[in-house]
Design a protein around this motif. Structure first.
Motif, PDB file in Angstrom:
ATOM      1  N   GLN A  85      37.631  65.069  20.048  1.00 46.38           N
ATOM      2  CA  GLN A  85      37.746  63.768  19.383  1.00 46.38           C
ATOM      3  C   GLN A  85      37.679  62.614  20.380  1.00 46.38           C
ATOM      4  OE1 GLN A  85      41.508  64.688  17.354  1.00 46.38           O
ATOM      5  NE2 GLN A  85      40.482  64.344  15.401  1.00 46.38           N
ATOM      6  N   LEU A  88      34.101  62.358  22.075  1.00 45.59           N
ATOM      7  CA  LEU A  88      33.059  62.670  21.105  1.00 45.59           C
ATOM      8  C   LEU A  88      31.721  62.020  21.438  1.00 45.59           C
ATOM      9  CD1 LEU A  88      32.296  64.054  18.454  1.00 45.59           C
ATOM     10  CD2 LEU A  88      33.150  62.046  17.227  1.00 45.59           C
ATOM     11  N   SER A  89      31.731  60.813  21.959  1.00 48.73           N
ATOM     12  CA  SER A  89      30.470  60.101  22.176  1.00 48.73           C
ATOM     13  C   SER A  89      29.558  60.854  23.141  1.00 48.73           C
ATOM     14  CB  SER A  89      30.735  58.693  22.687  1.00 48.73           C
ATOM     15  OG  SER A  89      31.417  58.714  23.934  1.00 48.73           O
ATOM     16  N   ARG A  92      28.185  64.018  21.217  1.00 53.87           N
ATOM     17  CA  ARG A  92      27.185  63.652  20.208  1.00 53.87           C
ATOM     18  C   ARG A  92      25.872  63.255  20.870  1.00 53.87           C
ATOM     19  NH1 ARG A  92      28.893  62.211  14.829  1.00 53.87           N
ATOM     20  NH2 ARG A  92      27.210  60.682  14.779  1.00 53.87           N
ATOM     21  N   PRO A  97      24.719  64.973  16.521  1.00 50.11           N
ATOM     22  CA  PRO A  97      25.784  64.379  15.698  1.00 50.11           C
ATOM     23  C   PRO A  97      26.536  65.391  14.845  1.00 50.11           C
ATOM     24  CG  PRO A  97      23.656  63.973  14.707  1.00 50.11           C
ATOM     25  CD  PRO A  97      23.379  64.627  16.017  1.00 50.11           C
ATOM     26  N   ASP A  98      25.959  66.582  14.648  1.00 47.68           N
ATOM     27  CA  ASP A  98      26.615  67.625  13.855  1.00 47.68           C
ATOM     28  C   ASP A  98      27.161  68.678  14.818  1.00 47.68           C
ATOM     29  OD1 ASP A  98      25.929  66.941  10.935  1.00 47.68           O
ATOM     30  OD2 ASP A  98      23.984  66.812  11.950  1.00 47.68           O
ATOM     31  N   SER A 258      32.290  67.097  14.059  1.00 45.51           N
ATOM     32  CA  SER A 258      31.557  65.888  13.704  1.00 45.51           C
ATOM     33  C   SER A 258      30.451  66.253  12.726  1.00 45.51           C
ATOM     34  CB  SER A 258      30.958  65.260  14.970  1.00 45.51           C
ATOM     35  OG  SER A 258      30.125  64.168  14.658  1.00 45.51           O
ATOM     36  N   SER A 260      27.100  64.400  10.577  1.00 48.09           N
ATOM     37  CA  SER A 260      26.280  63.206  10.406  1.00 48.09           C
ATOM     38  C   SER A 260      26.175  62.807   8.943  1.00 48.09           C
ATOM     39  CB  SER A 260      24.876  63.456  10.964  1.00 48.09           C
ATOM     40  OG  SER A 260      24.193  64.424  10.168  1.00 48.09           O
TER      41      SER A 260
END
Length: 275
Positions: A85, A88-89, A92, A97-98, A258, A260
């Motif tokens: 978390q 995350l950036s 991703r 994104p998934d 995560s 999308s």
């Protein structure tokens, strides 16, 4: 992560099989370091011990029990999901994104001079990991060249048959035992090839990580530094990868990190059409 940084990481991963990343929130990794140290102090009754001085406070007789307790604390507190978390950036940007993230990754403690703390050089594909999975090696201590994990550059481009690999026979522990659950194979294998200059260590600061493909030869025979390395090998996978992703309740299983908007919309379509 800007486009130039992503392009460089992507190039290095493709060519070498690994890349070093700076986490966007290094303070979150320091927080987990502090949590592990607090738990360690409670377990061993030493208010001064740190992760780096673990080897000075914990003898061989207590090591296995302390490691098992720390690993269970790491899992019970869902610290791998917290890493996912807070960082995350970068995941991703690099993976997609998934994402699914491993709920109970290995927590490893490598003491100076203790070869029994390591499993040597290996490929994770030896033990069934998919090349679509991505391993994120995260130290909770700063590691120098002597204590850091080693990699063999571009070995992910070699076929399995390119290396001479022998079975070391059945280990002294069984499948499903605490030692196996902490990342020690019950049927270990050994690479006989001399990897020469391809093999080198990857020093990391607290707040950095090494991302690598499971097809890359990596590992360590012995920590030659003077501090203990405490780290996790966290697996992350693109949720849409063509593999069966084990449920979070299964051994080494995954949970969704995560999703999308595109995938959410597709799920809604299938739900509305009975698929």
């Amino acid at each position: 992560m800007d486009d130039s940084t992503y392009s460089e990481l992507n190039r290095h991963y493709l060519e070498k099989g690994w890349c070093r990343v700076d986490f966007p929130d290094p303070g979150a990794i320091a927080d987990i370091r502090d949590l592990l140290e607090t738990k360690l102090r409670a377990l061993c009754g030493d208010a001064e011990v740190t992760l780096t001085t673990y080897h000075q406070a914990i003898d061989d007789a207590r090591h296995a029990d302390i490691l098992w307790a720390l690993a269970n604390y790491f899992w019970d507190e869902e610290l791998s999901y917290r890493i996912g978390q807070t960082q995350l950036s970068v995941f991703r940007a690099f993976i997609g994104p998934d994402l699914h993230i491993q709920g109970q990754p290995y927590l490893r403690i490598s003491r100076p001079g203790k070869s029994t703390d390591n499993i040597g050089l290996h490929r994770d594909t030896f033990y069934g990991q998919s090349p679509y999975e991505v391993t994120v090696h995260i130290p909770f201590t700063t590691v120098d060249a002597d204590s850091a994990l080693c990699v063999a550059d571009d070995t992910h481009l070699n076929a399995e048959a390119d290396f001479e690999v022998v079975s070391k026979g059945k280990a002294d522990w069984d499948k499903g035992s605490p030692r196996h659950l902490m990342g020690f194979p019950y049927a270990p294998k050994k690479i006989l090839d001399d990897l020469g200059t391809r093999l080198h260590s990857v020093p990391l600061q607290l707040g950095q990580a090494m991302i690598f493909t499971p097809a890359l030869i990596h590992g360590q025979e012995v920590n030659r530094g003077d501090t203990t390395r405490v780290s996790t090998d966290l697996r992350i996978v693109n949720s849409l990868a063509p593999i069966h992703i084990k449920d979070k309740d299964a051994l080494r299983g995954y949970r969704e990190l995560s999703v999308s908007a595109a995938t959410q919309a597709a799920r809604g379509y299938h739900a509305n059409n009975g698929a």
